[in-house]
Design an enzyme around this catalytic site. Structure first.
Site, short mmCIF file in Angstrom:
data_model
loop_
_atom_site.label_atom_id
_atom_site.label_comp_id
_atom_site.label_asym_id
_atom_site.label_seq_id
_atom_site.Cartn_x
_atom_site.Cartn_y
_atom_site.Cartn_z
N TYR A 127 -8.19 -1.82 -46.09
CA TYR A 127 -9.08 -2.61 -46.95
C TYR A 127 -10.53 -2.15 -46.81
CZ TYR A 127 -5.31 -5.98 -47.86
OH TYR A 127 -4.13 -6.59 -48.25
N SER A 163 -1.02 -11.84 -54.74
CA SER A 163 -1.28 -12.09 -56.17
C SER A 163 -0.51 -13.32 -56.65
CB SER A 163 -0.91 -10.86 -57.01
OG SER A 163 -1.38 -10.98 -58.33
N PRO A 164 -0.69 -14.46 -56.00
CA PRO A 164 0.10 -15.64 -56.34
C PRO A 164 -0.21 -16.24 -57.70
CG PRO A 164 -1.61 -16.22 -54.77
CD PRO A 164 -1.63 -14.72 -54.88
N GLY A 193 -0.75 -14.11 -60.23
CA GLY A 193 -0.22 -13.10 -61.13
C GLY A 193 -1.21 -12.56 -62.14
N LYS A 194 -2.48 -12.47 -61.77
CA LYS A 194 -3.52 -11.99 -62.69
C LYS A 194 -3.53 -12.81 -63.99
CE LYS A 194 -3.66 -7.26 -60.90
NZ LYS A 194 -2.70 -7.46 -59.80
#
Length: 288
Positions: free
Chosen positions: A47, A201-202, A204-205
């Protein structure tokens, strides 16, 4: 298991890959998370181009929060080209020496003597279970990691490497907009084998998409927002957390207001009919 609330604070965007927080801002964010009961922090060695862990570690020292109160996760395995180590192409490495060296680097950067959980970042077609298990055995024996897990692994890949040490978590992509793990056997396998689930990414964008799927979901959310007195992002997390796999969302925001909302989600008890209405909206067709 992780500490505190089921919500995990993801640090990928804290440094140069995102908000570029300075030390005092990062320390304030850590302290605010802890105050809200979010005690688990998710890292990876890569990161910020290998810079964010060290920045977090410096900020963590400023908070004076006892290390034993927190739960540190980090990942390794991706060889990423950067200024200090330019390579022709990014690749994966899971030799014993590489895993051990990356963990030791993470410990130094995070200003800690141990990781609560080490995850292998992504599966490699060339990974060998003997090398991985030898590294994990050494790190656990030396007290440098407390537990071992994976990220983005399939069930067969888990079976390949799970020999001497149990895999306690798999961090996967899962959300209302990416619901494949509900159907491809991933969540079934993890639940059956008592392996914890983290979801990156919970959301989902959801806020970056404007396709038909997102429009259908938004339409389905409107009556539920009133019913549950919750906003769109809260309901998206509530949908994910309603699954019996007891999914831990990795929330990557640096905004304390959004973290507060994420914590509030834990209290939302979504009814099954509403859960399925959102799944139908995402799928674009009724349940068979």
């Amino acid at each position: 298991m992780t500490k505190g609330k089921r919500i995990i604070s993801g640090t990928m965007n804290w440094g140069v890959w995102g908000k570029q927080l300075d030390t005092s801002s990062m320390a304030e964010l850590i302290a605010n998370c802890v105050e809200l009961g979010v005690l688990t922090f998710d890292h990876a060695d890569i990161y910020g181009g290998y810079s964010t862990e060290a920045e977090f570690g410096k900020a963590f020292l400023e908070t004076k929060i006892p290390r034993e109160d927190l739960y540190f996760i980090s990942k390794c395995g991706i060889q990423l080209s950067n200024n200090s180590s330019p390579i022709f192409s990014n690749y994966y490495s899971y030799s014993k020496d590489y895993i051990v060296a990356q963990v030791e680097n993470s410990l130094q950067n995070l200003q800690t003597d141990f990781l609560d959980l080490l995850l292998l970042h992504r599966p490699s077609p060339l990974m060998q279970s003997d090398d991985i298990n030898a590294a994990i055995y050494q790190l656990i024996t030396q007290g440098k990691i407390k537990a071992f897990g994976v990220s983005n692994f399939t069930s067969s890949q888990i079976d390949l490497i799970q020999e001497s040490h149990p895999i306690v978590f798999n961090q996967i992509e899962c959300s209302l907009l990416h619901y494949l793990p509900l159907y491809d056997g991933t969540l079934d396998y993890l639940t059956k084998n008592k392996i914890g689930v983290m979801a990156w990414s919970p959301l989902g964008k959801y806020y970056g998409n404007h396709d038909n799927k997102r429009k259908r979901i938004k339409k389905a959310l409107i009556p539920l927002m009133k019913k549950y007195e919750a906003e769109e992002d809260e309901l998206l997390l509530a949908w994910l957390m309603h699954h019996p796999a007891q999914i831990h969302p990795v929330v990557g925001t640096t905004k304390i207001g959004r973290i507060k909302k994420s914590v509030r989600v834990i209290k939302i008890q979504m009814e099954e009919i509403d859960w399925f209405s959102l799944l139908v909206a995402s799928q674009g067709h009724e349940m068979p």
